[in-house]
Scaffold this motif. Structure first.
Motif, mmCIF file in Angstrom:
data_model
loop_
_atom_site.group_PDB
_atom_site.id
_atom_site.type_symbol
_atom_site.label_atom_id
_atom_site.label_comp_id
_atom_site.label_asym_id
_atom_site.label_seq_id
_atom_site.Cartn_x
_atom_site.Cartn_y
_atom_site.Cartn_z
ATOM 1 N N ILE A 1 -4.824 13.371 1.029
ATOM 2 C CA ILE A 1 -4.241 12.077 1.425
ATOM 3 C C ILE A 1 -4.746 11.056 0.417
ATOM 4 N N SER A 2 -3.847 10.336 -0.200
ATOM 5 C CA SER A 2 -4.305 9.337 -1.173
ATOM 6 C C SER A 2 -3.683 7.977 -0.908
ATOM 7 N N LEU A 3 -4.483 6.944 -1.153
ATOM 8 C CA LEU A 3 -4.057 5.555 -0.929
ATOM 9 C C LEU A 3 -4.059 4.803 -2.246
ATOM 10 N N SER A 4 -3.088 3.967 -2.433
ATOM 11 C CA SER A 4 -3.174 3.088 -3.601
ATOM 12 C C SER A 4 -2.570 1.737 -3.281
ATOM 13 N N ALA A 5 -3.035 0.719 -3.992
ATOM 14 C CA ALA A 5 -2.573 -0.651 -3.760
ATOM 15 C C ALA A 5 -1.704 -1.077 -4.927
ATOM 16 N N GLU B 1 6.259 19.196 0.358
ATOM 17 C CA GLU B 1 5.020 19.156 -0.418
ATOM 18 C C GLU B 1 4.449 17.746 -0.495
ATOM 19 N N LEU B 2 5.321 16.764 -0.337
ATOM 20 C CA LEU B 2 4.863 15.378 -0.427
ATOM 21 C C LEU B 2 5.582 14.519 0.608
ATOM 22 N N ALA B 3 4.813 13.734 1.329
ATOM 23 C CA ALA B 3 5.409 12.712 2.189
ATOM 24 C C ALA B 3 4.694 11.425 1.848
ATOM 25 N N MET C 1 0.854 -1.189 0.000
ATOM 26 C CA MET C 1 0.000 0.000 0.000
ATOM 27 C C MET C 1 0.888 1.236 0.000
ATOM 28 N N GLN C 2 0.557 2.156 -0.892
ATOM 29 C CA GLN C 2 1.261 3.433 -0.863
ATOM 30 C C GLN C 2 0.319 4.508 -0.338
ATOM 31 N N ILE C 3 0.840 5.320 0.552
ATOM 32 C CA ILE C 3 0.054 6.440 1.076
ATOM 33 C C ILE C 3 0.817 7.724 0.787
ATOM 34 N N ASN C 4 0.163 8.674 0.122
ATOM 35 C CA ASN C 4 0.779 9.976 -0.129
ATOM 36 C C ASN C 4 0.039 11.055 0.639
ATOM 37 N N VAL C 5 0.794 11.922 1.230
ATOM 38 C CA VAL C 5 0.198 13.111 1.839
ATOM 39 C C VAL C 5 0.793 14.314 1.114
HETATM 40 C C1 NAG Z 1 2.302 9.107 -4.676
HETATM 41 O O1 NAG Z 1 3.350 9.878 -5.197
HETATM 42 C C2 NAG Z 1 4.185 9.224 -6.116
HETATM 43 C C3 NAG Z 1 5.323 10.173 -6.456
HETATM 44 O O2 NAG Z 1 4.849 11.405 -6.890
HETATM 45 C C4 NAG Z 1 3.364 8.806 -7.315
HETATM 46 O O3 NAG Z 1 4.177 8.112 -8.232
HETATM 47 C C5 NAG Z 1 2.214 7.913 -6.856
HETATM 48 O O4 NAG Z 1 1.396 7.566 -7.932
HETATM 49 C C6 NAG Z 1 1.407 8.624 -5.779
HETATM 50 N N1 NAG Z 1 0.438 7.667 -5.240
HETATM 51 C C7 NAG Z 1 -0.787 8.035 -4.926
HETATM 52 C C8 NAG Z 1 -1.591 7.009 -4.250
HETATM 53 O O5 NAG Z 1 -1.236 9.126 -5.173
#
Ligand code: NAG
Length: 553
Positions: A457-461, A405-407, A291-295
């Motif tokens: 805040i975004s989540l992806s699998a 800007e991004l964590a 799981m990736q989480i971006n803030v």
């Molecule tokens: C999170 O950030 C990375 C780097 O910018 C990007 O490649 C990825 O698609 C982003 N993931 C989500 C869930 O937004």
């Protein structure tokens, strides 16, 4: 050395795919007993879960091939010192080819690092001319190898048996080479043990299964049931390059449920648990997800910061994830329950904790409190029935005086057999959505789109994979496997995800004592004990013979 049983022992369909460290925890049955045995008597034990009960964990009878001549040929062979020297040399030579697979490998044909697999193929061909002569070799995506030894009965009326192994190994980092007692790619044999990367995982298995085919061919055996060996090239990475195309080719050829039985490397093999020998056949595999989480939040100068920036919010998310682990619960859907049932009736009475024994019936009745209590009692093997989560990576910020800007973070998950990708994703969405609300950020779940917001805040699998279907332990194929194990192995005194459509009868089992052999897979000083390794082909050959005997005349 004799190969006859004289101590009672038991076969069961049990878990799993697990990590080496969990595997150690699982081993620790002494402490399990220490902790739980003196516990008070909570409730009575259902008679079927008492030691010696015959109503659960029924054992298949010992199964001997009807072709006793061929069987004797193989039995004599594996005890022959000349054969033993040769098969050890074959394994040692294969270890000397460093067929490493890397996470960042490009496509086959473009990335030159794949070329080492040509050497593996050449080596196999040189060492096994008889197999080459009688079996058809198909190449799949260049380095995937399929050997088909055709049986006399059509594959429509008698489905083939499929044995899998992989040619690749986990890389050895240059800086770790000095830590090896014997160089990782020397294949050193010290008279007792064969050392080197791949000795157990999985070149020992590969040599054992091709050797079993070779021995059967030399014995004069003529199969009715078709026998297939398939050697992948990328088990240690994704399976996309070889395992998947191999499964597709076999599926095209034999169709849905077109395979009788599939054998693959196991993670347990023979083990002592609760003072009893068990042959542990893995019949399930946990699921997987990264799981990736971006803030994201607007940047700016560090002299004028917000109360909580992207790094702060991400930290809050991570703490929340760790503070809310997946609940543990042992249900009958989990093969670990089957293992406990077997241990209850077959391990010595005093060695199996009453605290576990007296919960089995209630768990079977579906009582949730008992399922949770049982999980607590088995906490040192929690990841056999629980989804694991591990925050493995964190990135954020570029400059000390700039607001990030991004964590982002990556979390690695192994899904419990009775869980699902959707359940796990729900859990995280419910956990993290309130945090986004609290900070006035928009929230993008796994399948929802959020407005294009700079505070988000975004989540992806990534690589989400459902837990494997649990293979049946009441199938004829399992009876054949159990009967073969009891016939050929001594009790201890001491990538299959692409293949699910091909057969339900997927059994993962390595016919050696994995307690000491597999401990070192993926790390330094990997080894295999020669006296066990040289007899592996007896197991596989007998399995093939027994499976052949089930073909209707
Ligand atoms: C999170 O950030 C990375 C780097 O910018 C990007 O490649 C990825 O698609 C982003 N993931 C989500 C869930 O937004």
């Amino acid at each position: 050395m004799a190969t006859k049983n004289n101590i009672p022992w038991w076969i069961l369909g049990s878990l799993i795919v697990a990590l080496a460290s969990l595997f150690l925890a699982f081993q620790d049955s002494a402490s399990l007993q220490g902790i739980y045995q003196f516990k008070f008597f909570e409730s009575s034990v259902a008679p079927k879960y008492l030691f010696g009960s015959e109503s659960v964990c029924k054992q298949a009878p010992i199964l001997s091939p009807t072709n006793t001549q061929v069987e004797q040929f193989i039995r004599d062979k594996v005890e022959d010192p000349k054969y033993q020297t040769e098969i050890i040399e074959k394994l040692s030579g294969l270890i000397q080819i460093p067929s490493e697979s890397y996470d960042d490998l490009g496509p086959i044909g473009q990335d030159a690092r794949w070329d080492i697999f040509y050497q593996v193929e050449k080596y196999i061909k040189t060492k096994y001319p008889t197999v080459l002569k009688h079996a058809k070799l198909d190449h799949v995506n260049t380095h995937g190898l399929i050997f088909t030894w055709e049986g006399s009965v059509s594959t429509k009326s008698s489905k083939p048996i499929l044995l899998l192994a992989h040619q690749d190994v986990v890389p050895v980092l240059t800086e770790n080479v000095p830590d090896w007692t014997h160089p990782p790619y020397e294949g050193h044999f010290d008279g007792k043990t064969i050392w080197g990367r791949g000795s157990t995982d999985d070149k020992g298995y590969l040599i054992s299964i091709i050797e079993s085919m070779d021995l059967l061919m030399k014995s004069g055996f003529k199969p009715k049931r078709t026998i297939i060996l398939a050697f992948g090239c990328d088990e240690e990475i994704s399976g996309r390059n070889c395992a998947r195309p191999i499964s597709e080719l076999l599926h095209d050829r034999y169709g849905d449920q077109g395979i009788y039985m599939m054998m693959d490397e196991g993670s347990f093999g023979l083990q002592t648990q609760f003072d009893q020998s068990f042959a542990m056949v893995s019949v399930a595999e946990k699921g997987y997800m990264d799981m990736q989480i971006n803030v994201t939040s607007p940047g700016g100068h560090a002299a004028n910061p917000p109360d909580h920036n992207a790094i702060g919010v991400l930290s809050e998310i991570i703490m929340s994830i760790e503070n809310h682990p997946f609940p543990g619960k042992v249900t009958t859907k989990n093969p670990i329950f089957n293992f406990l049932e077997c241990a209850a009736v077959h391990a010595p009475e005093r060695s199996f904790p009453l605290n576990i024994r007296n919960k089995l019936q209630r768990v079977e009745n579906g009582e949730v409190t008992a399922q949770v209590q049982l999980a607590k009692a088995l906490d040192n093997m929690r990841y056999f029935f629980r989804t694991s989560q591990s925050v493995g990576k964190i990135n954020g910020g570029v400059k000390i005086n700039a607001i990030p800007e991004l964590a982002s973070t990556m979390v690695n998950l192994r899904l419990a057999v009775d869980s699902s990708v959707a359940e796990v994703q729900n859990h995280y969405e419910n956990l993290i959505r309130p945090i986004s609300r609290k900070h006035g950020m928009s929230f993008q779940g796994f399948y929802t789109e959020a407005p294009d917001d700079r505070r988000k805040i975004s989540l992806s699998a990534i690589d989400a994979l459902e837990p494997a279907p649990v293979s049946p332990v009441n199938a004829e194929a399992f009876r054949v496997l159990s009967g073969t194990i009891r016939n050929t192995l001594k009790p201890l005194i001491t990538d299959t995800k692409f293949f699910w459509k091909l057969t339900q009868n997927i059994y993962r089992f390595t016919p050696i004592n994995l307690v000491h052999n597999l401990n070192r897979a993926h790390t330094t000083d990997e080894f295999i004990v020669a006296e066990e390794f040289v007899r592996e082909p007896l197991f596989f050959a007998t399995l093939i013979l027994n499976a052949d005997d089930t073909v209707a005349k």
